[in-house]
Scaffold this motif. Structure first.
Motif, PDB file in Angstrom:
ATOM      1  N   TYR A 502       0.939  -1.275  -0.169  1.00 44.56           N
ATOM      2  CA  TYR A 502       0.191   0.223   0.019  1.00 44.56           C
ATOM      3  C   TYR A 502       0.776   1.389  -0.053  1.00 44.56           C
ATOM      4  O   TYR A 502       0.508   1.931  -0.772  1.00 44.56           O
ATOM      5  N   HIS A 503       1.947   1.341   0.709  1.00 49.33           N
ATOM      6  CA  HIS A 503       2.745   2.510   0.905  1.00 49.33           C
ATOM      7  C   HIS A 503       3.630   2.553  -0.572  1.00 49.33           C
ATOM      8  O   HIS A 503       3.831   3.672  -0.858  1.00 49.33           O
ATOM      9  N   ALA A 504       3.809   1.457  -1.346  1.00 46.69           N
ATOM     10  CA  ALA A 504       4.541   1.855  -2.597  1.00 46.69           C
ATOM     11  C   ALA A 504       3.582   2.148  -3.466  1.00 46.69           C
ATOM     12  O   ALA A 504       3.874   3.104  -4.291  1.00 46.69           O
ATOM     13  N   VAL A 505       2.188   2.052  -3.404  1.00 40.36           N
ATOM     14  CA  VAL A 505       1.111   2.476  -4.448  1.00 40.36           C
ATOM     15  C   VAL A 505       1.170   3.713  -3.986  1.00 40.36           C
ATOM     16  O   VAL A 505       1.032   4.865  -4.917  1.00 40.36           O
ATOM     17  N   VAL A 506       0.914   4.397  -2.939  1.00 44.21           N
ATOM     18  CA  VAL A 506       0.740   5.774  -2.265  1.00 44.21           C
ATOM     19  C   VAL A 506       2.099   6.645  -2.738  1.00 44.21           C
ATOM     20  O   VAL A 506       1.802   7.766  -3.153  1.00 44.21           O
ATOM     21  N   SER A 507       2.892   6.157  -2.883  1.00 48.97           N
ATOM     22  CA  SER A 507       4.407   6.519  -2.996  1.00 48.97           C
ATOM     23  C   SER A 507       4.559   6.641  -4.668  1.00 48.97           C
ATOM     24  O   SER A 507       5.752   6.547  -5.096  1.00 48.97           O
ATOM     25  N   LYS A 508       3.498   6.072  -5.433  1.00 47.77           N
ATOM     26  CA  LYS A 508       3.735   6.076  -6.805  1.00 47.77           C
ATOM     27  C   LYS A 508       4.660   5.178  -7.178  1.00 47.77           C
ATOM     28  O   LYS A 508       5.214   5.201  -8.123  1.00 47.77           O
ATOM     29  N   TYR A 509       4.797   3.917  -6.317  1.00 49.05           N
ATOM     30  CA  TYR A 509       5.691   2.897  -6.868  1.00 49.05           C
ATOM     31  C   TYR A 509       7.221   3.280  -6.815  1.00 49.05           C
ATOM     32  O   TYR A 509       8.432   2.833  -7.574  1.00 49.05           O
ATOM     33  N   TYR A 510       7.623   4.550  -6.167  1.00 51.86           N
ATOM     34  CA  TYR A 510       8.888   5.136  -6.130  1.00 51.86           C
ATOM     35  C   TYR A 510       9.492   5.316  -7.475  1.00 51.86           C
ATOM     36  O   TYR A 510      10.771   5.573  -7.454  1.00 51.86           O
ATOM     37  N   VAL A 511       8.786   5.497  -8.597  1.00 47.01           N
ATOM     38  CA  VAL A 511       9.337   5.744  -9.599  1.00 47.01           C
ATOM     39  C   VAL A 511      10.194   7.054  -9.707  1.00 47.01           C
ATOM     40  O   VAL A 511      11.186   6.934 -10.163  1.00 47.01           O
ATOM     41  N   ASP A 512       9.679   8.013  -9.085  1.00 48.63           N
ATOM     42  CA  ASP A 512      10.455   9.488  -8.961  1.00 48.63           C
ATOM     43  C   ASP A 512      11.740   9.191  -8.308  1.00 48.63           C
ATOM     44  O   ASP A 512      12.820   9.861  -8.801  1.00 48.63           O
ATOM     45  N   GLU A 513      11.697   8.673  -7.232  1.00 45.40           N
ATOM     46  CA  GLU A 513      12.791   8.397  -6.381  1.00 45.40           C
ATOM     47  C   GLU A 513      13.753   7.426  -7.428  1.00 45.40           C
ATOM     48  O   GLU A 513      14.941   7.799  -7.206  1.00 45.40           O
ATOM     49  N   PHE A 514      13.223   6.380  -8.205  1.00 46.67           N
ATOM     50  CA  PHE A 514      14.216   5.883  -8.844  1.00 46.67           C
ATOM     51  C   PHE A 514      15.111   6.625  -9.919  1.00 46.67           C
ATOM     52  O   PHE A 514      16.009   6.576 -10.022  1.00 46.67           O
ATOM     53  N   TYR A 515      14.098   7.348 -10.609  1.00 47.58           N
ATOM     54  CA  TYR A 515      14.716   8.319 -11.484  1.00 47.58           C
ATOM     55  C   TYR A 515      15.525   9.345 -10.997  1.00 47.58           C
ATOM     56  O   TYR A 515      16.721   9.597 -11.769  1.00 47.58           O
ATOM     57  N   ALA A 516      15.204   9.786  -9.978  1.00 46.99           N
ATOM     58  CA  ALA A 516      16.275  10.749  -9.201  1.00 46.99           C
ATOM     59  C   ALA A 516      17.499  10.082  -8.988  1.00 46.99           C
ATOM     60  O   ALA A 516      18.847  10.648  -9.088  1.00 46.99           O
ATOM     61  N   ALA A 517      17.608   8.839  -8.415  1.00 47.17           N
ATOM     62  CA  ALA A 517      18.988   8.129  -8.065  1.00 47.17           C
ATOM     63  C   ALA A 517      19.448   7.817  -9.311  1.00 47.17           C
ATOM     64  O   ALA A 517      20.815   7.849  -9.203  1.00 47.17           O
ATOM     65  N   ILE A 518      18.956   7.164 -10.371  1.00 45.08           N
ATOM     66  CA  ILE A 518      19.558   6.534 -11.394  1.00 45.08           C
ATOM     67  C   ILE A 518      20.085   7.845 -12.436  1.00 45.08           C
ATOM     68  O   ILE A 518      21.181   7.616 -13.046  1.00 45.08           O
ATOM     69  N   PHE A 519      19.081   8.815 -12.707  1.00 48.35           N
ATOM     70  CA  PHE A 519      19.558   9.642 -13.810  1.00 48.35           C
ATOM     71  C   PHE A 519      19.686  11.111 -13.226  1.00 48.35           C
ATOM     72  O   PHE A 519      20.874  11.792 -13.516  1.00 48.35           O
ATOM     73  N   VAL A 520      18.683  11.659 -12.427  1.00 48.64           N
ATOM     74  CA  VAL A 520      19.238  13.034 -12.101  1.00 48.64           C
ATOM     75  C   VAL A 520      20.038  13.207 -11.097  1.00 48.64           C
ATOM     76  O   VAL A 520      21.119  14.252 -11.360  1.00 48.64           O
ATOM     77  N   LYS A 521      20.380  12.491  -9.972  1.00 46.90           N
ATOM     78  CA  LYS A 521      21.532  12.611  -9.162  1.00 46.90           C
ATOM     79  C   LYS A 521      22.806  12.698  -9.903  1.00 46.90           C
ATOM     80  O   LYS A 521      23.720  13.616  -9.509  1.00 46.90           O
ATOM     81  N   PRO A 522      23.190  11.597 -10.510  1.00 47.42           N
ATOM     82  CA  PRO A 522      24.233  11.296 -11.297  1.00 47.42           C
ATOM     83  C   PRO A 522      24.593  12.561 -12.302  1.00 47.42           C
ATOM     84  O   PRO A 522      25.847  13.095 -12.394  1.00 47.42           O
ATOM     85  N   LEU A 523      23.447  13.075 -12.794  1.00 49.17           N
ATOM     86  CA  LEU A 523      23.872  14.124 -13.887  1.00 49.17           C
ATOM     87  C   LEU A 523      23.991  15.424 -13.169  1.00 49.17           C
ATOM     88  O   LEU A 523      25.113  16.040 -13.524  1.00 49.17           O
ATOM     89  N   VAL A 524      23.397  15.527 -12.126  1.00 49.50           N
ATOM     90  CA  VAL A 524      23.693  16.877 -11.336  1.00 49.50           C
ATOM     91  C   VAL A 524      24.914  16.775 -10.667  1.00 49.50           C
ATOM     92  O   VAL A 524      25.839  17.806 -10.961  1.00 49.50           O
ATOM     93  N   GLU A 525      25.533  15.678  -9.965  1.00 48.49           N
ATOM     94  CA  GLU A 525      26.753  15.401  -9.318  1.00 48.49           C
ATOM     95  C   GLU A 525      28.085  15.452 -10.275  1.00 48.49           C
ATOM     96  O   GLU A 525      28.990  16.057 -10.187  1.00 48.49           O
ATOM     97  N   GLY A 526      27.797  14.857 -11.688  1.00 48.87           N
ATOM     98  CA  GLY A 526      28.474  14.882 -12.724  1.00 48.87           C
ATOM     99  C   GLY A 526      28.843  16.297 -13.243  1.00 48.87           C
ATOM    100  O   GLY A 526      30.030  16.638 -13.264  1.00 48.87           O
ATOM    101  N   SER A 527      27.816  16.836 -13.397  1.00 52.99           N
ATOM    102  CA  SER A 527      27.785  18.327 -14.156  1.00 52.99           C
ATOM    103  C   SER A 527      28.749  19.111 -13.111  1.00 52.99           C
ATOM    104  O   SER A 527      29.379  19.968 -13.418  1.00 52.99           O
ATOM    105  N   THR A 528      28.411  19.073 -11.706  1.00 54.78           N
ATOM    106  CA  THR A 528      29.009  19.754 -10.568  1.00 54.78           C
ATOM    107  C   THR A 528      30.460  19.407 -10.574  1.00 54.78           C
ATOM    108  O   THR A 528      31.156  20.225 -10.480  1.00 54.78           O
ATOM    109  N   ARG A 529      30.816  18.212 -10.477  1.00 55.87           N
ATOM    110  CA  ARG A 529      32.297  17.964 -10.356  1.00 55.87           C
ATOM    111  C   ARG A 529      33.053  18.017 -11.506  1.00 55.87           C
ATOM    112  O   ARG A 529      34.389  18.413 -11.309  1.00 55.87           O
ATOM    113  N   ILE A 530      32.500  17.436 -12.736  1.00 60.40           N
ATOM    114  CA  ILE A 530      33.253  17.453 -13.992  1.00 60.40           C
ATOM    115  C   ILE A 530      33.225  18.881 -14.840  1.00 60.40           C
ATOM    116  O   ILE A 530      34.303  19.344 -14.984  1.00 60.40           O
TER     117      ILE A 530
END
Length: 590
Positions: A502-530
């Motif tokens: 139920y918590h997974a459904v309420v949290s929209k299956y954590y898709v936003d969190e997954f995208y943030a961890a896999i795509f958004v955070k590496p891109l932001v950190e990569g652009s910041t550091r590199i």
């Protein structure tokens, strides 16, 4: 498409006058709204892919401005950027498809292009040129029409004003992807693999979004996931070459989903800006016009006859099963279960909002339109219900018109199996008929003719499928009645028993969190550091700073030559003359 975009858009403009009357940026809002309409009409009226792409990008820009209208709120600004970026991902695929078309066919004009493609055979042996183009077009459509995996921008787009939600999510921007796929049907007819992908993505999106909508508590978020699910239905239809059924659902969806969003705005307006359905209830006697109009829209999207949504959804489910272009009982079964879920979560919204006791704060709340002078300007009537009040007439008129269309708007597609003649299919047949590979653009294929014969022979089966879909919608209504009206304590017990799921459904299956961890955070950190720390600061800044330091040291040394001493100047002149004489002597001896 012109009638839908301008008709529903006009009603939303009228509604917006009342809704946005006392909001800041009133003129800015309408300038953005009309900019959006301009680009949407450009998209629809285009006779070639290049002009369509201009309109396509334009609605993306205008939607960014409208979603982030309240730009002082971080959530609204972030939602606007998210919509813009995610749409750019899909648009990249669309653009590559256009490059392939211009390279191999030398034109982007629809008439010339489709004439060239219509003589080509179907690519049944694997992924060829047309399959690649079809898949890339679907990438663009998935971004614009919020399909898996690019749907994540649309729920966040609820940060915009409610009329924006109605305009973008009902009749215009999100349906552009469906329109583009149907407009490109000559390409998809010869790319069976691409058609299968369209059908699978649409079917999975319809089910996936419906399961999320079941557990949402924000009234606008429920409608947002409902929109994603209904768009999935449209792609399911297009994926089995039932393009007219997909466009038919696009039209009826514009009526009832536009009404649902505008009525939700009226509810929010009445209760002082509250959007959580858990803090509503008992509003049917206090805002009766909103209640009755939203009731018609709820029954329409639930799929009950004779409301508009029944006819278009039934057409999609039947074609998903019976189409000779990839129809399957799997599509039908998933679509039927999704219809049940749709009925359930929409009547859940209906019961939570309008029935039971009012669960919000004291009725001294003051809505957005409870302002001095509102009645004088907009014809607002006081209804004597304390702080909870009905919307002004300028907001109610569009609701009533859309409510009528939500009832009768589907009658133009009354199916033959139910005693009608489906005028909508006949109207669109010249533009959307399926042509056989190698046939001319004006010839209906033998398989399409046999498909029509099969439809007429299976009238009894279609009737049975219709009854089953209505029964599924009825079960959804009864389950919502049981859980949210008869036994309101049961939902919490069920939620507790389901635990993590139920918590997974309420949290929209954590898709936003997954995208943030896999795509958004590496891109932001990569652009910041590199890019920033490495390239910008480490290379560019260091190079420029070193050059600046060298220039400063050289100029510091050179400035000592300007001492103001005449003997020093005479010495420098003599030294310079000696150097010049020595150079000339050396050149003369060569």
């Amino acid at each position: 498409m012109l009638l839908v975009v301008t008709g529903v858009g006009f009603l939303i403009h009228i509604y917006s006058v009342g809704y946005m009357w006392e909001e800041g940026g009133f003129y800015r809002f309408f300038s953005y709204l009309n900019l959006f309409m301009f680009f949407m009409l450009t998209l629809v009226l285009a006779n070639n892919y290049l002009l369509m792409f201009i309109g396509w990008e334009g609605v993306g820009l205008a939607s960014y401005l409208l979603i982030g209208f309240f730009f002082l709120r971080d959530s609204a600004a972030s939602a606007g950027k998210k919509a813009f970026i995610v749409n750019r991902i899909g648009d990249f695929g669309f653009l590559i498809a256009l490059f392939l078309l211009i390279k191999h066919f030398g034109s982007l004009n629809f008439e010339q292009l489709f004439k060239s493609i219509s003589v080509l055979p179907a690519e049944t042996g694997g992924a060829g040129l047309l399959t690649s183009i079809g898949l890339l077009l679907m990438v663009g459509a998935a971004g614009k029409s919020a399909q898996i995996p690019l749907y994540v921008w649309l729920p966040d787009a609820m940060e915009g004003p409610t009329p924006v939600s109605a305009l973008i999510h009902a009749a215009t921007m999100v349906t552009a992807g469906v329109y583009m796929v149907a407009r490109s049907h000559v390409i998809f007819d010869r790319a069976p693999t691409a058609l299968i992908v369209v059908a699978i993505i649409g079917t999975l999106t319809a089910l996936f979004a419906a399961t999320i909508g079941v557990a949402q508590t924000d009234i606008k978020k429920v409608l947002a996931y409902s929109t994603i699910s209904q768009l999935g239905y449209m792609f399911m239809a297009c994926g089995v070459a039932a393009y007219s059924a997909g466009i038919f659902h696009l039209v009826t969806h514009a009526f009832f989903k536009g009404l649902l969003f505008l009525a939700a705005g009226s509810v929010i307006h009445a209760v002082g800006g509250e959007q959580d359905m858990r803090h509503m209830g008992g509003l049917r006697t206090k805002i009766p016009w909103t209640f009755w109009t939203m009731t018609m829209a709820t029954f329409a999207i639930g799929g009950f006859p004779p409301f508009a949504g029944f006819f278009s959804k039934d057409a999609i489910l039947w074609r998903a099963y019976s189409s000779t272009y990839g129809g399957s009982w799997v599509y039908w079964a998933i679509g039927l279960f999704t219809a049940f879920l749709t009925s359930f979560y929409m009547f859940r919204l209906w019961f939570l909002t309008f029935f039971g006791k009012y669960r919000g704060a004291a009725e001294e709340v003051h809505g957005r339109a409870e302002h001095a002078g509102h009645g004088a300007h907009l014809g607002r009537e006081e209804h004597g219900h304390g702080g909870i009040h009905e919307s002004p007439r300028i907001m109610l008129l569009p609701l009533v018109i859309l409510a009528v269309l939500s009832v009768v708007g589907g009658w133009i597609g009354w199916p033959t199996a139910l005693g009608g003649s489906n005028h909508f299919d006949k109207f669109l047949e010249p533009a959307l008929h399926v042509t056989a590979p190698g046939a001319s653009a004006g010839t209906i294929s033998e398989s399409a003719q046999s498909q029509a014969i099969e439809y007429s022979e299976q009238g009894g089966k279609e009737m049975a499928f219709t009854i089953i879909s209505v029964v599924a919608a009825g079960f959804g209504l009864m389950l919502a009645w049981l859980l949210y009206y008869r036994r309101p304590e049961l939902p919490q017990r069920i939620a507790d028993s389901l635990g993590g799921f139920y918590h997974a459904v309420v949290s929209k299956y954590y898709v936003d969190e997954f995208y943030a961890a896999i795509f958004v955070k590496p891109l932001v950190e990569g652009s910041t550091r590199i890019l920033w720390q490495g390239v910008d600061q480490g290379v560019i800044d260091s190079t420029i700073n070193s050059s600046a330091d060298g220039a400063r040291e050289f100029s510091d040394a050179a400035r000592h030559m300007q001492s103001g001493n005449l003997r020093s100047y005479a010495g420098w002149i003599a030294a310079g003359a000696a150097v010049v004489i020595a150079y000339m002597t050396w050149m003369g001896t060569r």
